[in-house]
Design a protein around this motif. Structure first.
Motif, short mmCIF file in Angstrom:
data_model
loop_
_atom_site.label_atom_id
_atom_site.label_comp_id
_atom_site.label_asym_id
_atom_site.label_seq_id
_atom_site.Cartn_x
_atom_site.Cartn_y
_atom_site.Cartn_z
N LEU A 83 -18.79 12.21 15.66
CA LEU A 83 -18.38 11.58 14.41
C LEU A 83 -17.64 12.58 13.52
O LEU A 83 -16.59 12.27 12.95
N GLU A 84 -18.17 13.77 13.43
CA GLU A 84 -17.53 14.80 12.62
C GLU A 84 -16.24 15.31 13.26
O GLU A 84 -15.22 15.48 12.59
N GLU A 85 -16.28 15.55 14.58
CA GLU A 85 -15.08 16.07 15.26
C GLU A 85 -13.91 15.09 15.18
O GLU A 85 -12.80 15.47 14.81
N GLU A 86 -14.16 13.83 15.54
CA GLU A 86 -13.07 12.87 15.65
C GLU A 86 -12.64 12.27 14.31
O GLU A 86 -11.46 11.99 14.11
N LEU A 87 -13.60 12.04 13.40
CA LEU A 87 -13.28 11.34 12.16
C LEU A 87 -13.44 12.20 10.91
O LEU A 87 -13.01 11.79 9.84
N GLY A 88 -14.08 13.34 11.03
CA GLY A 88 -14.34 14.14 9.84
C GLY A 88 -15.36 13.49 8.93
O GLY A 88 -15.20 13.47 7.71
N LEU A 89 -16.41 12.91 9.52
CA LEU A 89 -17.45 12.22 8.76
C LEU A 89 -18.83 12.73 9.15
O LEU A 89 -19.08 13.06 10.32
N ILE A 90 -19.72 12.75 8.17
CA ILE A 90 -21.13 13.04 8.41
C ILE A 90 -21.92 11.81 7.98
O ILE A 90 -21.66 11.25 6.91
N ALA A 91 -22.85 11.37 8.82
CA ALA A 91 -23.65 10.19 8.52
C ALA A 91 -24.97 10.58 7.86
O ALA A 91 -25.68 11.46 8.35
N ALA A 123 -14.32 17.82 7.19
CA ALA A 123 -13.09 18.13 7.94
C ALA A 123 -13.18 17.62 9.37
O ALA A 123 -14.20 17.77 10.04
N GLN A 124 -12.10 17.03 9.83
CA GLN A 124 -11.96 16.61 11.23
C GLN A 124 -11.79 17.86 12.08
O GLN A 124 -11.13 18.81 11.69
N GLU A 133 -5.38 8.59 16.35
CA GLU A 133 -5.06 8.00 15.05
C GLU A 133 -6.31 7.26 14.59
O GLU A 133 -6.86 6.44 15.33
N VAL A 134 -6.77 7.55 13.39
CA VAL A 134 -7.93 6.85 12.84
C VAL A 134 -7.45 5.54 12.22
O VAL A 134 -6.48 5.53 11.46
N VAL A 135 -8.12 4.44 12.57
CA VAL A 135 -7.76 3.12 12.07
C VAL A 135 -9.01 2.54 11.39
O VAL A 135 -10.03 2.35 12.03
#
Length: 179
Positions: A83-91, A123-124, A133-135
């Motif tokens: 999740l962090e690598e591909e989208l730059g998000l932490i849940a 950060a991604q 590409e993030v959609v």
């Protein structure tokens, strides 16, 4: 009996002789360490997918973020990492929705599916060979893309269908523009 016929970066292949009762037969088996799949759900009812080129399909596919588990990595840790690598998000919250075999007729790969909520941007960190590409779109639109044939990836179809009841009706609001 089992004979390794290929050893690669991500998977191995064996030719196995199997005995089941009185029958003996040969099976080619793909050995894979497993994968984590994430449905990133935002508070506004949207979800994030990734569009990337998939060479075996010879096309770009719209998919949930996912990735191969590292050695001795738990599925939940792998999901958080991807999740962090591909989208730059932490849940803030990661809920396991399911686990399933990809194609058990020839492959031992298992996928663990998580719903990620309470998301925070960071950060991604893409791998060198990841061009994605993030959609981001409303869940309702993503579900329409399944029935329209625009989403063809099995893990994505399973993930969206299982996440829809958990995300709630706000994700189905028609107020969001189509992407």
């Amino acid at each position: 009996d089992s004979e390794k016929v290929f050893s690669g970066r991500v998977l191995d292949v064996t030719v196995d002789t199997v005995r089941e009762g009185d029958k003996t037969y040969i099976r080619e088996v793909v050995h894979h360490p497993g994968s984590a799949v994430i449905v990133p759900a935002f508070d506004d009812g949207t979800i994030a997918l990734v569009r990337q080129y998939r060479h075996p399909a010879v096309r770009y596919l719209l998919e949930l973020p996912a990735g191969t588990l590292n050695e001795k990595e738990s599925p939940e840790a792998g999901a958080a990492r991807e999740l962090e690598e591909e989208l730059g998000l932490i849940a803030g919250r990661m809920e396991k929705l399911s686990e399933f075999f990809v194609s058990p007729g020839f492959c031992e790969e298992k996928m663990w599916l998580y719903l990620a909520t309470d998301l925070t941007a960071t950060a991604q960190r893409l791998d060198d060979d990841e061009l994605i590409e993030v959609v981001r779109l409303p869940l309702a639109r993503a579900l329409e893309r399944i029935t329209d044939g625009e989403i063809e990836d099995a893990k994505t179809i399973i993930g969206l269908m299982l996440a829809a009841p958990r995300i709630g009706l706000s994700a189905f609001a028609p107020d969001y523009p189509a992407v």
